[in-house]
Scaffold this motif. Structure first.
Motif, PDB file in Angstrom:
ATOM      1  N   MET A 193      52.634  23.921   0.221  1.00 19.94           N
ATOM      2  CA  MET A 193      53.869  23.342   0.492  1.00 19.94           C
ATOM      3  C   MET A 193      53.724  21.783   0.161  1.00 19.94           C
ATOM      4  N   ASP A 194      54.887  21.178  -0.329  1.00 24.58           N
ATOM      5  CA  ASP A 194      54.668  19.713  -0.579  1.00 24.58           C
ATOM      6  C   ASP A 194      55.004  19.022   0.754  1.00 24.58           C
ATOM      7  N   THR A 195      54.566  17.546   0.654  1.00 26.91           N
ATOM      8  CA  THR A 195      54.473  16.771   1.602  1.00 26.91           C
ATOM      9  C   THR A 195      56.006  16.658   2.367  1.00 26.91           C
ATOM     10  N   LEU A 196      57.012  16.283   1.382  1.00 27.78           N
ATOM     11  CA  LEU A 196      58.412  16.427   2.108  1.00 27.78           C
ATOM     12  C   LEU A 196      58.678  17.458   2.746  1.00 27.78           C
ATOM     13  N   SER A 197      58.307  18.509   2.311  1.00 24.24           N
ATOM     14  CA  SER A 197      58.716  20.098   2.869  1.00 24.24           C
ATOM     15  C   SER A 197      58.063  19.991   4.130  1.00 24.24           C
ATOM     16  N   ILE A 198      56.875  19.449   4.535  1.00 21.09           N
ATOM     17  CA  ILE A 198      56.338  19.553   5.646  1.00 21.09           C
ATOM     18  C   ILE A 198      56.718  18.642   6.549  1.00 21.09           C
ATOM     19  N   THR A 199      56.974  17.523   6.234  1.00 20.35           N
ATOM     20  CA  THR A 199      57.788  16.553   6.947  1.00 20.35           C
ATOM     21  C   THR A 199      59.004  16.875   7.511  1.00 20.35           C
ATOM     22  N   LEU A 200      59.888  17.477   6.751  1.00 21.24           N
ATOM     23  CA  LEU A 200      61.241  18.128   7.152  1.00 21.24           C
ATOM     24  C   LEU A 200      61.005  19.395   8.019  1.00 21.24           C
ATOM     25  N   SER A 201      60.093  19.924   7.624  1.00 18.97           N
ATOM     26  CA  SER A 201      60.104  21.296   8.526  1.00 18.97           C
ATOM     27  C   SER A 201      59.365  20.761  10.050  1.00 18.97           C
ATOM     28  N   ALA A 202      58.588  19.603  10.334  1.00 21.29           N
ATOM     29  CA  ALA A 202      58.176  19.198  11.391  1.00 21.29           C
ATOM     30  C   ALA A 202      59.385  18.614  12.274  1.00 21.29           C
ATOM     31  N   LEU A 203      60.372  17.958  11.608  1.00 17.84           N
ATOM     32  CA  LEU A 203      61.481  17.223  11.915  1.00 17.84           C
ATOM     33  C   LEU A 203      62.865  18.120  12.221  1.00 17.84           C
ATOM     34  N   ALA A 204      62.598  19.413  11.933  1.00 14.54           N
ATOM     35  CA  ALA A 204      63.678  20.470  12.341  1.00 14.54           C
ATOM     36  C   ALA A 204      63.587  20.771  13.657  1.00 14.54           C
ATOM     37  N   ASP A 205      62.890  20.355  14.536  1.00 10.86           N
ATOM     38  CA  ASP A 205      62.609  20.711  15.927  1.00 10.86           C
ATOM     39  C   ASP A 205      63.222  19.483  16.686  1.00 10.86           C
ATOM     40  N   PRO A 206      64.180  19.659  17.595  1.00 17.51           N
ATOM     41  CA  PRO A 206      64.760  18.655  18.466  1.00 17.51           C
ATOM     42  C   PRO A 206      63.585  18.239  19.379  1.00 17.51           C
ATOM     43  N   THR A 207      62.726  18.861  19.978  1.00 19.05           N
ATOM     44  CA  THR A 207      61.579  18.236  20.780  1.00 19.05           C
ATOM     45  C   THR A 207      60.698  17.217  20.090  1.00 19.05           C
ATOM     46  N   ARG A 208      60.284  17.796  18.794  1.00 17.78           N
ATOM     47  CA  ARG A 208      59.392  16.720  18.059  1.00 17.78           C
ATOM     48  C   ARG A 208      60.212  15.497  17.597  1.00 17.78           C
ATOM     49  N   ARG A 209      61.630  15.722  17.336  1.00 16.59           N
ATOM     50  CA  ARG A 209      62.386  14.629  17.041  1.00 16.59           C
ATOM     51  C   ARG A 209      62.280  13.424  18.390  1.00 16.59           C
ATOM     52  N   ALA A 210      62.461  14.251  19.531  1.00 17.20           N
ATOM     53  CA  ALA A 210      62.350  13.332  20.751  1.00 17.20           C
ATOM     54  C   ALA A 210      61.111  12.990  20.980  1.00 17.20           C
ATOM     55  N   ILE A 211      60.095  13.507  20.696  1.00 18.41           N
ATOM     56  CA  ILE A 211      58.739  12.795  20.813  1.00 18.41           C
ATOM     57  C   ILE A 211      58.463  11.647  19.664  1.00 18.41           C
ATOM     58  N   LEU A 212      59.110  11.851  18.527  1.00 20.88           N
ATOM     59  CA  LEU A 212      59.161  10.678  17.497  1.00 20.88           C
ATOM     60  C   LEU A 212      59.848   9.395  18.064  1.00 20.88           C
ATOM     61  N   ALA A 213      60.925   9.919  18.647  1.00 22.54           N
ATOM     62  CA  ALA A 213      61.824   8.780  19.079  1.00 22.54           C
ATOM     63  C   ALA A 213      61.098   7.829  20.272  1.00 22.54           C
ATOM     64  N   ARG A 214      60.398   8.574  21.228  1.00 21.86           N
ATOM     65  CA  ARG A 214      59.648   8.072  22.251  1.00 21.86           C
ATOM     66  C   ARG A 214      58.453   7.329  21.514  1.00 21.86           C
ATOM     67  N   LEU A 215      57.925   7.793  20.538  1.00 25.47           N
ATOM     68  CA  LEU A 215      56.732   7.196  19.959  1.00 25.47           C
ATOM     69  C   LEU A 215      57.202   5.833  19.288  1.00 25.47           C
ATOM     70  N   ALA A 216      58.277   5.835  18.818  1.00 26.04           N
ATOM     71  CA  ALA A 216      58.796   4.634  18.084  1.00 26.04           C
ATOM     72  C   ALA A 216      58.893   3.354  18.966  1.00 26.04           C
ATOM     73  N   THR A 217      58.931   3.446  20.113  1.00 26.04           N
ATOM     74  CA  THR A 217      59.079   2.524  21.387  1.00 26.04           C
ATOM     75  C   THR A 217      57.576   2.108  21.652  1.00 26.04           C
ATOM     76  N   GLY A 218      56.389   2.803  21.040  1.00 26.49           N
ATOM     77  CA  GLY A 218      55.247   2.418  21.374  1.00 26.49           C
ATOM     78  C   GLY A 218      54.047   3.753  21.686  1.00 26.49           C
ATOM     79  N   GLU A 219      52.980   3.383  21.724  1.00 30.37           N
ATOM     80  CA  GLU A 219      52.194   4.535  21.874  1.00 30.37           C
ATOM     81  C   GLU A 219      52.102   4.972  23.387  1.00 30.37           C
ATOM     82  N   ALA A 220      51.741   6.250  23.136  1.00 32.49           N
ATOM     83  CA  ALA A 220      51.842   7.194  24.656  1.00 32.49           C
ATOM     84  C   ALA A 220      50.978   8.444  24.495  1.00 32.49           C
ATOM     85  N   SER A 221      50.358   8.576  25.986  1.00 31.08           N
ATOM     86  CA  SER A 221      49.581   9.753  25.987  1.00 31.08           C
ATOM     87  C   SER A 221      50.232  11.214  25.972  1.00 31.08           C
ATOM     88  N   VAL A 222      49.526  12.070  25.696  1.00 32.39           N
ATOM     89  CA  VAL A 222      50.035  13.314  25.864  1.00 32.39           C
ATOM     90  C   VAL A 222      50.995  13.797  27.086  1.00 32.39           C
TER      91      VAL A 222
END
Length: 113
Positions: free
Chosen positions: A1-30
């Protein structure tokens, strides 16, 4: 699978998008990333693993703390891919706006005439 497809697949989940939104504000622990979700740390870790495989996040090592951080490169690739579609929609909306203005002025190019 190409890089773009892997990225879009990861972004397809709302939980993962919310995690990325949180990380956009700075580093965080699990555990900090898991706080807003009604799921186990194991489930959050699985989401983080998907994001890490897609290159969207990385995990650092600072003593006992392993902060997660956002990695922008895959998002730039998505943005670059979307740019052609953005231009397509902007062009179409500009034409639609011009046509609507023509109709308001009683233009002769009205297909209903």
């Amino acid at each position: 699978m190409d890089t773009l497809s892997i990225t879009l697949s990861a972004l397809a989940d709302p939980t993962r998008r919310a995690i990325l939104a949180r990380l956009a504000t700075g580093e965080a622990s699990v555990s900090e990333l898991a706080e807003p979700f009604d799921m186990s740390l194991v489930a959050v870790s699985k989401h983080l693993k998907v994001l890490e495989k897609a290159g969207l996040i990385s995990k650092g090592r600072e003593a006992q703390w392993r902060p997660c951080r956002l990695e922008p490169k895959p998002l730039r690739q998505v943005d670059d891919w979307l740019e052609s579609y953005r231009q397509f929609w902007n062009d179409n909306l500009d034409r639609l706006e011009s046509y609507a203005e023509l109709l308001q002025k009683g233009g002769k190019n009205d297909p209903g005439n």
